[in-house]
Scaffold this motif. Structure first.
Motif, PDB file in Angstrom:
ATOM      1  N   GLY A  65      -6.298   7.597   2.039  1.00  0.00           N
ATOM      2  CA  GLY A  65      -6.146   6.181   1.883  1.00  0.00           C
ATOM      3  C   GLY A  65      -5.487   5.199   2.816  1.00  0.00           C
ATOM      4  N   ARG A  66      -4.687   5.921   3.469  1.00  0.00           N
ATOM      5  CA  ARG A  66      -3.741   5.027   4.677  1.00  0.00           C
ATOM      6  C   ARG A  66      -4.726   4.818   5.820  1.00  0.00           C
ATOM      7  NH1 ARG A  66      -0.832   6.932   8.961  1.00  0.00           N
ATOM      8  NH2 ARG A  66       0.922   5.211   9.612  1.00  0.00           N
ATOM      9  N   MET A  79       0.673  -1.266  11.348  1.00  0.00           N
ATOM     10  CA  MET A  79       0.246   0.372  11.358  1.00  0.00           C
ATOM     11  C   MET A  79       0.973   1.481  11.890  1.00  0.00           C
ATOM     12  SD  MET A  79      -3.836  -0.575  12.572  1.00  0.00           S
ATOM     13  CE  MET A  79      -3.731  -1.360  13.762  1.00  0.00           C
ATOM     14  N   ARG A 108      -0.383  -6.707  13.966  1.00  0.00           N
ATOM     15  CA  ARG A 108      -1.156  -5.606  13.118  1.00  0.00           C
ATOM     16  C   ARG A 108      -0.712  -4.245  13.720  1.00  0.00           C
ATOM     17  NH1 ARG A 108      -5.813  -7.246  10.832  1.00  0.00           N
ATOM     18  NH2 ARG A 108      -5.265  -9.343   9.601  1.00  0.00           N
ATOM     19  N   GLN A 136      -8.057   4.941   5.875  1.00  0.00           N
ATOM     20  CA  GLN A 136      -9.082   4.095   5.421  1.00  0.00           C
ATOM     21  C   GLN A 136      -8.674   2.589   5.802  1.00  0.00           C
ATOM     22  OE1 GLN A 136     -12.402   4.623   4.772  1.00  0.00           O
ATOM     23  NE2 GLN A 136     -12.240   6.733   4.414  1.00  0.00           N
ATOM     24  N   GLU A 137      -7.481   2.443   5.416  1.00  0.00           N
ATOM     25  CA  GLU A 137      -6.670   1.048   5.689  1.00  0.00           C
ATOM     26  C   GLU A 137      -6.607   0.807   6.917  1.00  0.00           C
ATOM     27  OE1 GLU A 137      -5.208  -2.483   4.422  1.00  0.00           O
ATOM     28  OE2 GLU A 137      -6.590  -1.196   3.371  1.00  0.00           O
ATOM     29  N   ARG A 145      -9.881  -0.008   8.371  1.00  0.00           N
ATOM     30  CA  ARG A 145     -10.185  -1.671   8.009  1.00  0.00           C
ATOM     31  C   ARG A 145      -9.495  -2.545   9.095  1.00  0.00           C
ATOM     32  NH1 ARG A 145      -8.428  -5.732   5.242  1.00  0.00           N
ATOM     33  NH2 ARG A 145      -6.320  -4.480   4.652  1.00  0.00           N
ATOM     34  N   LYS A 146      -8.368  -2.520   9.012  1.00  0.00           N
ATOM     35  CA  LYS A 146      -7.713  -3.399  10.008  1.00  0.00           C
ATOM     36  C   LYS A 146      -8.045  -3.353  11.582  1.00  0.00           C
ATOM     37  CE  LYS A 146      -3.508  -3.403   7.130  1.00  0.00           C
ATOM     38  NZ  LYS A 146      -2.017  -3.086   7.185  1.00  0.00           N
TER      39      LYS A 146
END
Length: 500
Positions: free
Chosen positions: A450-451, A499, A495, A453-454, A457-458
């Protein structure tokens, strides 16, 4: 010696059941006594359950008997019938088909709507408030499907019989009253084909089946443990000074039970009771109970040497000729039959609509008979006389039972099996632990996925911002372009910081 299995029993009666008999008139009590005996007086019987546990431990389902060394004894039809002052001959057998809520409401006159949430049983207190109290009809008028006080008075006696039967003859662990007993009470009050019914075989069958199932590991005694307790006390713990000329008929044997019992030397637990029963002498056993009618006992049926008994929990049998000493006769070698072969335990304790061997059971009950070859001798009533052939036979049976005990080799193999079982249990626990670790790793993987995927996306958002920065606007000044690049740089730094 192996300790007897702990057996849960109905030992403490709900307070409303204790009080209920005191709220009835003598006429109402007599209506119930004609069908169920003085059942309300069972509330005064005190039992700690130890004797019943010992008897379950000594039960032999192959002959429906309790075995005390070289002795065999059981509860006979005559003993239960005499104790309750109920007839046997000329009666129809009760068919304890399971009843549902609809039949229960028809029997009691209660509306189905007031029993919402009740599945197969109901608390005695609910019935007590509506039928035991004198103002129950006025206080709960809306709960009844009838409007007549006369109807309520008649139903009141029926419901009392239902509650007492469900408490003392066919108890439940939760002390509730089962709907399935409704059909039994219908038969008792209305008869079958204009013939009165007998509840004796039903009581006896459930006691036998309860002994069998509890010996196999079932925790609750689903039969009348109080009748079994009284039976054992009267046979083995009787006061020697009690007269043997007490009346046999129209006498309340329940309420006078405590007067006949010697409680000075009662064993303190079930194991002590087992030792006591195995070592009791013939002289200390009261072979024939006061209320047992020995003149024309049931010794067989027209077609068989044993008698099938239909109960609420299943079908079983017993062979009366194995217990002639309890009927004032000389004990001879009985017919040898394996009762376990005809024993059927009903699923979930519910009698099916298609009763196995139904016709055979009904035909047998109407052909109950004595056997003139076994003569009743009143002088032998308390001597328990046997023939020498019987002593040799029962001695050989007891010896065979001893031979059937596990040998040292069997015990050794059993120990190995138990060790393997422990090893398997340990491996099972390890497998469970590894399974937990695997679940935890799977969860970590899902979180990491999930991380990622995030992050993806960013990064896509940054790419879109980059495309916007690269496109210049018409008439845009140099300072404006620098500000736009400076803002984009700050966005990228923020950003990247998120991350990390």
């Amino acid at each position: 010696m192996e300790s007897p299995r702990r057996v849960q029993q109905m030992l403490v009666v709900p307070p409303e059941v204790q009080r209920w008999p005191t709220l009835l008139s003598p006429n109402e009590v007599n209506q119930i006594a004609d069908r169920l005996g003085h059942i309300g007086d069972f509330k005064n019987i005190k039992s700690d359950g130890y004797l019943v546990e010992a008897l379950v431990h000594l039960w032999d389902p192959t002959c429906s008997a309790f075995r005390f060394g070289k002795r065999e004894m059981t509860i006979t039809i005559e003993e239960v019938a005499g104790f309750l002052n109920l007839p046997i001959q000329g009666t129809a057998v009760v068919l304890p088909l399971a009843s549902n809520k609809v039949e229960f409401c028809r029997f009691t006159g209660l509306k189905e709507s007031v029993l919402q949430g009740a599945d197969q049983n109901i608390e005695a207190k609910f019935l007590f408030d509506r039928f035991a109290l004198r103002d129950g009809f006025e206080r709960h008028r809306g709960d009844f499907s009838f409007t007549s006080k006369e109807t309520w008075n008649r139903k009141r006696v029926w419901v009392y019989g239902l509650v007492m039967t469900g408490t003392f003859f066919f108890p439940r662990k939760d002390k509730k009253i089962a709907f399935k007993l409704t059909r039994i009470l219908y038969d008792l009050f209305l008869g079958i084909n204009d013939r009165p019914c007998s509840i004796i075989p039903t009581i006896l069958a459930d006691i036998f089946i309860a002994c069998t199932t509890c010996q196999k590991g079932k925790k609750f005694f689903c039969g009348s443990n109080l009748i079994l307790h009284i039976w054992g006390m009267e046979h083995f713990m009787r006061r020697p000074a009690i007269s043997s000329s007490l009346p046999m008929f129209a006498y309340n044997w329940i309420i006078t039970h405590h007067k006949r019992i010697n409680r000075d030397s009662l064993p303190c637990n079930a194991s002590e009771f087992v030792d006591f029963l195995k070592n009791v002498t013939d002289q200390n056993i009261r072979w024939v109970l006061d209320w047992t009618d020995c003149t024309k006992p049931v010794l067989r049926t027209q077609a068989s040497e044993f008698i099938l008994l239909l109960g609420t929990q299943g079908i079983t049998a017993y062979a009366p000729k194995r217990f002639l000493r309890q009927l004032g006769r000389t004990q001879e070698i009985p017919p040898v039959l394996d009762m376990s072969e005809v024993t059927i335990i009903f699923n979930w304790g519910m009698c099916p609509n298609q009763i196995p061997m139904k016709d055979r059971i009904i035909d047998a009950w109407v052909t109950l008979s004595d056997d003139v070859s076994f003569r009743y001798i009143p002088e032998l009533k308390q001597k328990g006389l046997t023939t020498s052939q019987y002593e040799d036979w029962v001695g050989g049976s007891a010896a065979q039972e001893i031979q059937d005990e596990p040998s040292e080799e069997v015990k050794r193999l059993k120990a190995i099996i138990e060790a393997k079982d422990k090893e398997i249990l340990q491996l099972s626990k390890s497998a469970e632990a590894y399974k937990g670790m695997a679940e935890q790793s799977k969860q970590l993987y899902e979180n990491e996925r999930g991380r990622r995927q995030e992050l993806k996306r960013k990064c896509a958002e940054l790419y879109d911002q980059t495309e916007c920065v690269r496109i210049s606007y018409a008439r845009e000044t140099k300072d404006s372009v620098l500000d736009r690049f400076r803002s984009f740089g700050n966005l990228v730094r923020n950003r990247l910081r998120d991350m990390m």
